[in-house]
Design an enzyme around this catalytic site. Structure first.
Site, PDB file in Angstrom:
ATOM      1  N   LYS A 105       0.784  -1.025   0.065  1.00 55.35           N
ATOM      2  CA  LYS A 105       0.298  -0.110   0.368  1.00 55.35           C
ATOM      3  C   LYS A 105       0.982   1.144   0.572  1.00 55.35           C
ATOM      4  O   LYS A 105       1.882   1.452   0.717  1.00 55.35           O
ATOM      5  CB  LYS A 105      -0.973   0.416   0.928  1.00 55.35           C
ATOM      6  CG  LYS A 105      -2.596   0.896   0.872  1.00 55.35           C
ATOM      7  CD  LYS A 105      -3.272  -0.269   0.425  1.00 55.35           C
ATOM      8  CE  LYS A 105      -4.220   0.897   0.361  1.00 55.35           C
ATOM      9  NZ  LYS A 105      -5.734  -0.163  -0.361  1.00 55.35           N
TER      10      LYS A 105
HETATM   11  P1  NAD Z   1     -13.094   7.676  -3.395  1.00 61.80           P
HETATM   12  O1  NAD Z   1     -12.031   9.071  -2.592  1.00 61.80           O
HETATM   13  O2  NAD Z   1     -13.004   7.004  -4.502  1.00 61.80           O
HETATM   14  O3  NAD Z   1     -13.971   7.739  -1.765  1.00 61.80           O
HETATM   15  C1  NAD Z   1     -14.643   7.754  -0.837  1.00 61.80           C
HETATM   16  C2  NAD Z   1     -15.806   8.540   0.270  1.00 61.80           C
HETATM   17  O4  NAD Z   1     -15.801   8.548   1.064  1.00 61.80           O
HETATM   18  C3  NAD Z   1     -15.716   9.834  -0.511  1.00 61.80           C
HETATM   19  O5  NAD Z   1     -16.922  10.285  -1.185  1.00 61.80           O
HETATM   20  C4  NAD Z   1     -15.374  10.819   0.763  1.00 61.80           C
HETATM   21  O6  NAD Z   1     -16.269  11.719   1.052  1.00 61.80           O
HETATM   22  C5  NAD Z   1     -16.168   9.473   1.871  1.00 61.80           C
HETATM   23  N1  NAD Z   1     -15.964   9.894   2.861  1.00 61.80           N
HETATM   24  C6  NAD Z   1     -14.572  10.230   3.855  1.00 61.80           C
HETATM   25  N2  NAD Z   1     -14.670  10.878   4.996  1.00 61.80           N
HETATM   26  C7  NAD Z   1     -16.024  10.283   4.898  1.00 61.80           C
HETATM   27  C8  NAD Z   1     -16.188   9.946   6.264  1.00 61.80           C
HETATM   28  N3  NAD Z   1     -15.994  10.236   7.793  1.00 61.80           N
HETATM   29  N4  NAD Z   1     -18.294   9.300   6.347  1.00 61.80           N
HETATM   30  C9  NAD Z   1     -18.631   9.552   5.242  1.00 61.80           C
HETATM   31  N5  NAD Z   1     -17.553   9.207   4.308  1.00 61.80           N
HETATM   32  C10 NAD Z   1     -16.815  10.122   4.375  1.00 61.80           C
HETATM   33  O7  NAD Z   1     -12.004   6.449  -2.430  1.00 61.80           O
HETATM   34  P2  NAD Z   1     -12.806   4.950  -2.858  1.00 61.80           P
HETATM   35  O8  NAD Z   1     -11.518   4.109  -3.966  1.00 61.80           O
HETATM   36  O9  NAD Z   1     -14.251   4.478  -3.208  1.00 61.80           O
HETATM   37  O10 NAD Z   1     -12.667   3.407  -1.315  1.00 61.80           O
HETATM   38  C11 NAD Z   1     -13.789   3.368   0.064  1.00 61.80           C
HETATM   39  C12 NAD Z   1     -12.548   2.202   0.537  1.00 61.80           C
HETATM   40  O11 NAD Z   1     -12.764   1.284   0.234  1.00 61.80           O
HETATM   41  C13 NAD Z   1     -11.149   2.983   1.105  1.00 61.80           C
HETATM   42  O12 NAD Z   1     -11.825   1.765   2.231  1.00 61.80           O
HETATM   43  C14 NAD Z   1     -10.794   1.692   0.237  1.00 61.80           C
HETATM   44  O13 NAD Z   1      -9.525   1.342   1.150  1.00 61.80           O
HETATM   45  C15 NAD Z   1     -11.534   1.256  -0.529  1.00 61.80           C
HETATM   46  N6  NAD Z   1     -11.333  -0.133  -1.042  1.00 61.80           N
HETATM   47  C16 NAD Z   1     -11.326   0.662  -2.594  1.00 61.80           C
HETATM   48  C17 NAD Z   1     -10.796   0.343  -3.547  1.00 61.80           C
HETATM   49  C18 NAD Z   1     -10.846   0.609  -4.413  1.00 61.80           C
HETATM   50  O14 NAD Z   1     -10.483   0.127  -6.234  1.00 61.80           O
HETATM   51  N7  NAD Z   1     -10.893   2.054  -5.176  1.00 61.80           N
HETATM   52  C19 NAD Z   1     -10.852  -1.452  -3.739  1.00 61.80           C
HETATM   53  C20 NAD Z   1     -10.562  -2.502  -2.509  1.00 61.80           C
HETATM   54  C21 NAD Z   1     -11.525  -1.008  -1.273  1.00 61.80           C
END
Ligand code: NAD
Length: 415
Positions: A105
């Site tokens: 990561k």
């Molecule tokens: P992103 O940056 O696209 O979106 C994150 C979202 O969370 C945003 O809408 C933001 O406004 C919201 N957010 C942040 N803090 C918040 C809070 N306190 N309360 C409510 N909403 C809040 O990120 P993402 O890629 O969608 O990732 C989200 C999660 O999924 C993370 O834990 C990431 O590690 C995990 N993840 C992502 C992927 C991927 O392919 N992008 C794959 C596996 C896991």
């Protein structure tokens, strides 16, 4: 133990799973720690002429199963411990999903919204240069995570390729399709979440049509999961993002909400819906709750208020070990993160394979493989949980850790 330290939580989950495995003590100890950690402090020239120093990380947890894979996070709360936890979870996720990858990561302590487009590009290119002593298409392949986008992946690919003198699209996944990205990658994590949720609902005889869903976080994972739920004829009743949220017990118009989000960068103020806070969303009586924001959202402080039937962990580490115990006691069906959001890394793997062979597949083929990987992993986790009479998270970790430990024993301890 601080309940909000993600690395301590990852270790607690690991120790709980390892207790069910007969690993040699040295092997169990070895897999608790990251293999290598890089901290970089680097300058970025801002638009006004000032120079600002940023701190970033890249952590490799394990290289036993293959090259390391794991996203890059741009967020103001990034810490080394958080990156360590996320790297460790990537090792278990890749192992559980049957991929030939170890876990990694990366992260930079920055709120990308405070930078201009030019500053964001400069920061990305400099960070990519700083971590290129670890990153390469055969050894360590990043991807998007919170705060990073396909465009940011494109800058990383371009920076790395410029240094090599030729294009190496396989150095990073989650790129735009025009430069070697895979069809279906943007949607993969959210789609995979809903494949897993569907399997869980079948398992507990919960009808899919009109099932109520709440989603915390409306980024890549949350918005696509909400759209997939909508397409499966479920009723998404509540969605929040970092600024607040919206609720309609009759179901939100998800395509319209996505349209509005694309214009305003927030779900707040969406018409024909009431406002709802994050705490209220997590406590809604819904069939499926999807945390898709950050770690440590469900803790010992609020777990007893959670009333969903299925908890589908779109985010990594949204539930602390203390909260896990409370939710398991309440009989909530937890789909653990390394299974539930594993679809993202599955399609990242498919993107990497396509890049390495310079031969690209139709989206249908990608989606079939995604579904197959998620459903198979789901069945294996459930089988392990039932056979050992343990919770789903521990079962997922047992399977994942065992595969890595077996590979380690076959490879042998060098030298
Ligand atoms: P992103 O940056 O696209 O979106 C994150 C979202 O969370 C945003 O809408 C933001 O406004 C919201 N957010 C942040 N803090 C918040 C809070 N306190 N309360 C409510 N909403 C809040 O990120 P993402 O890629 O969608 O990732 C989200 C999660 O999924 C993370 O834990 C990431 O590690 C995990 N993840 C992502 C992927 C991927 O392919 N992008 C794959 C596996 C896991």
């Amino acid at each position: 133990m601080a309940e909000n330290n993600a690395y301590q939580n990852a270790l607690a989950q690991y120790d709980k799973a390892v207790a069910h495995l007969k690993l040699k003590r040295g092997i169990a100890e070895y897999l608790r720690y990251p293999k290598r950690e890089l901290t970089v402090n680097f300058p970025v020239k801002l638009d006004g002429g000032d120079v600002k120093i940023f701190t970033g990380y890249r952590v490799h947890h394990s290289t036993t199963l293959g090259p390391t894979k794991g996203g890059i996070r741009f967020h103001h709360d990034v810490t080394l411990d958080e990156v360590r936890a996320l790297a460790m979870w990537m090792t278990w996720k890749c192992s559980l999903m049957g991929l030939p990858y170890g876990g990694a990561k990366g992260g930079v302590i920055v709120d990308p919204k405070t930078l201009s487009a030019n500053e964001l590009e400069t920061l990305t290119r400099r960070y990519a240069t700083e971590i290129s002593i670890l990153m390469n298409p055969k050894g360590d392949v990043p991807a998007p995570d919170v705060g990073t986008t396909p465009q940011i992946m494109a800058w990383i690919m371009d920076t790395y390729s410029m240094h090599q003198g030729f294009s190496l699209p396989a150095v990073v996944t989650g790129k735009p399709v025009e430069i070697g990205g895979s069809l279906g990658r943007i949607e993969a994590t959210g789609r995979g979440v809903m494949f897993a949720a569907r399997e869980a609902m079948k398992q507990i005889n919960l009808p899919i049509e009109n099932a109520t869903v709440a989603v915390q976080g409306f980024g890549n994972v949350g918005s696509i999961a909400a759209r997939a739920a909508h397409e499966m004829e479920m009723k998404v009743v509540a969605v929040t993002d970092v600024s607040g949220g919206v609720y309609n017990p009759n179901g939100l118009d998800i395509p319209a909400l996505i349209g509005r989000f694309n214009d305003n960068r927030s779900v707040v103020g969406f018409p024909s819906a009431d406002s709802i806070s994050n705490d209220e969303l997590l406590a809604l009586k819904v069939d499926v709750l999807i945390p898709a924001a950050l770690e440590n959202q469900i803790t010992s402080a609020n777990a007893s208020a959670v009333k969903c039937r299925v908890l589908a962990e779109g985010a990594n580490g949204p539930t602390t070990p203390e909260a896990d115990d409370i939710l398991n006691d309440k009989g909530i069906f937890i789909i653990p993160d390394i299974l539930c959001n594993g679809g993202g890394v599955v399609v990242s793997y498919l993107e990497w394979v396509q890049d390495l062979q310079s031969f690209f597949w139709e989206e249908d083929e990608i989606n079939k493989q995604l579904e197959r990987h998620v459903v198979n992993a789901f069945k294996r986790v459930l089988g392990e949980a039932q056979q050992r009479n343990i919770d789903n998270r521990t079962a997922a970790q047992v399977l994942a850790i065992r595969r890595v430990a077996e590979a380690l024993m076959i490879r042998g301890i060098y030298p």
